[in-house]
Design a protein around this motif. Sequence first.
Motif, PDB file in Angstrom:
ATOM      1  N   GLN A 135       0.931  -6.956  -4.605  1.00 40.30           N
ATOM      2  CA  GLN A 135       0.486  -8.080  -3.690  1.00 40.30           C
ATOM      3  C   GLN A 135       0.723  -9.386  -4.481  1.00 40.30           C
ATOM      4  O   GLN A 135       1.201 -10.110  -3.783  1.00 40.30           O
ATOM      5  N   GLU A 169      -1.217  -1.551  -5.988  1.00 41.29           N
ATOM      6  CA  GLU A 169      -1.095  -2.182  -4.851  1.00 41.29           C
ATOM      7  C   GLU A 169      -1.414  -3.882  -5.012  1.00 41.29           C
ATOM      8  O   GLU A 169      -0.717  -4.498  -4.491  1.00 41.29           O
ATOM      9  N   VAL A 220      -3.450   3.840  -6.811  1.00 39.78           N
ATOM     10  CA  VAL A 220      -3.050   2.949  -5.597  1.00 39.78           C
ATOM     11  C   VAL A 220      -3.700   1.912  -5.809  1.00 39.78           C
ATOM     12  O   VAL A 220      -3.348   0.755  -5.541  1.00 39.78           O
ATOM     13  N   SER A 238      -3.679   1.656   6.415  1.00 38.72           N
ATOM     14  CA  SER A 238      -3.177   2.867   5.948  1.00 38.72           C
ATOM     15  C   SER A 238      -1.716   2.731   6.274  1.00 38.72           C
ATOM     16  O   SER A 238      -1.328   2.148   6.963  1.00 38.72           O
ATOM     17  N   THR A 256      -7.768  -5.026  -1.482  1.00 37.61           N
ATOM     18  CA  THR A 256      -7.071  -3.487  -1.368  1.00 37.61           C
ATOM     19  C   THR A 256      -7.850  -2.735  -0.431  1.00 37.61           C
ATOM     20  O   THR A 256      -7.351  -1.856   0.199  1.00 37.61           O
ATOM     21  N   SER A 300       0.865  -1.172   0.043  1.00 38.81           N
ATOM     22  CA  SER A 300       0.049  -0.064  -0.114  1.00 38.81           C
ATOM     23  C   SER A 300       0.740   1.312   0.069  1.00 38.81           C
ATOM     24  O   SER A 300       0.667   2.365  -0.743  1.00 38.81           O
ATOM     25  N   ASN A 301       1.992   1.353   0.911  1.00 43.28           N
ATOM     26  CA  ASN A 301       2.675   2.508   0.878  1.00 43.28           C
ATOM     27  C   ASN A 301       3.448   2.732  -0.490  1.00 43.28           C
ATOM     28  O   ASN A 301       3.719   3.743  -0.924  1.00 43.28           O
ATOM     29  N   LEU A 342      -6.814  -2.874   3.049  1.00 45.26           N
ATOM     30  CA  LEU A 342      -5.399  -2.779   3.634  1.00 45.26           C
ATOM     31  C   LEU A 342      -5.280  -1.491   4.658  1.00 45.26           C
ATOM     32  O   LEU A 342      -5.977  -0.620   4.530  1.00 45.26           O
TER      33      LEU A 342
END
Length: 542
Positions: free
Chosen positions: A427, A423, A419, A522, A517, A388-389, A520
């Motif tokens: 993954q 993401e 995003v 933050s 997603t 995510s980051n 997830l």
Amino acid sequence: MYPLQSQLACFVCADFITFCVHIQIERRLELVRLVSHNTHKRLVSCLQGQLGTDTEKRHKKLPLTMLSQAMQEGGSQLGDESLIGKMMDVCGEAESRLAAELMHYEVQIERDIMDPLNQLAEVEIPNILKQRKQLAKLVLDYDSAKTRWYQATKSNNQAMAAKTDSLKDEMDEALNKVEICKDQLAADLYNFGSKEGDHARYFVMLLEAQADYHRRSLAALEAAIPTIQLQQDCWMEKPAFGMALEEHLKRSNREIALPLEACVMMLLETGMKEEGLFRIAAGASKLKKLKAALDCSTSQLEEFYSDPHAVAGALKSYLRELPEPLMTFGLYDEWTQASNVSDPDKRLQALWVTCDHLPKTHKANLRYLVKFLAKLAQNSEVNKMTPSNIAIVLGPNLLWAKTEGTLAEMAAATSVHVVAIIEPIIQHADWFFPEEVDFNVSGMFAMPTHSATPDPDPVLDRKRPGSLVGQDGDSHTPRKDRYLPRPNLSLQESRGPVVSALYVVANESITVTETPTEDLPSPDFKAVSQSNVAPINPVIDQ
């Protein structure tokens, strides 16, 4: 009586008409002489060679010839190893041909136009004007002789009466000279008038000579341009930043872009355990130096291994400066639509299909990058870079809309979609791209001599980039995954909604469970020093 008067009147009229014609031509003589003189003077100032010299000496003194010699000497000094040297040599030859064409043109102009104009202005017309002055002097002499003869005939002086015959002869001789000079002047004037068309032809010849010169010069340039362009196109050392991906790969004969491979190889060595990678800004001077080094296609990057944040910044800059994003403008709407699918199973299927639609070069480089990012995310407990980051800080550099506006506006418009796209791809990297990746794909990057960043856990062994180590822990058995051509995903219930991806590995079904997603957590960068890390925002590198 009347016929005689009519005949005299005709003679008088004819003389008057002739006189008027002469006056008209004589008036034009001086103007023609003046404009011809000025034209010749300006033509001389247009010449680059020395007027009246032989062709060889004239050619040597031309500025273009000296320019050609300077370029060819410079090319010889730089040699064929330098692109500038090759360019100067080819360009110098072209300038030499242009100088030869200019020399022939100027010789032709001088011979066919300038010399005749100078002859007209300085010789022919002055001779006619001199003839007119001579006629005026002879007329005065005739008038003087006529006056003396007339006075002698009227005088009662015996001495003067005796000179009457000699004065009459003198008057007749003067009149004869006047007639001869008048006839000569009239012939010259008529001759000038009849040749005005020939004189005007000089200016037609001037334009024709100029047109021919420019045609021959253009032909010389058109013959040289493909050669010099070929030298330019064949030169491999060209900047990679800001160049289209396909063009860079074609020019460098690579499969993976050089900045991408170089940065990944350096980060694999020293950046995998670095907190806030791709998020903490590097020093501007160091980043600029690294980008310049990569633009020079150098593999001597030892000094940059110790600054993974500069390396990560260079990688982000390369992705951001691509004329077309790595995930392409053409598929932007398709990526967005896939990310908007509400069902997690179908969303992954849609992303997989869109990924499969990428052009070959873009797909290969995206696969290379995603494989690395997935490897980076495996160390998220240490580097705090979860999928995510990573998607938040790097996603806007991979995909953006082809719209007008500032970078900040485009980032705000695309960040949420990006995003949601990046993401899940990180993954499920091994599902989207099942093939193994040898990160040192070009073989040009050797392991650095300095020690890498020490691992927090000494028990864990760092694996070589691109190793074929199997997931079952057997380091000697290459992984032989065989995936279905289309993903077969199912949704199952457990504590909360999760995504289950079904793999076929070595003829055994394995279900890998991932959090969707939207569920997830933050981004969490609490472990990173607040003095070095700015708040997390999907910021696009300027």
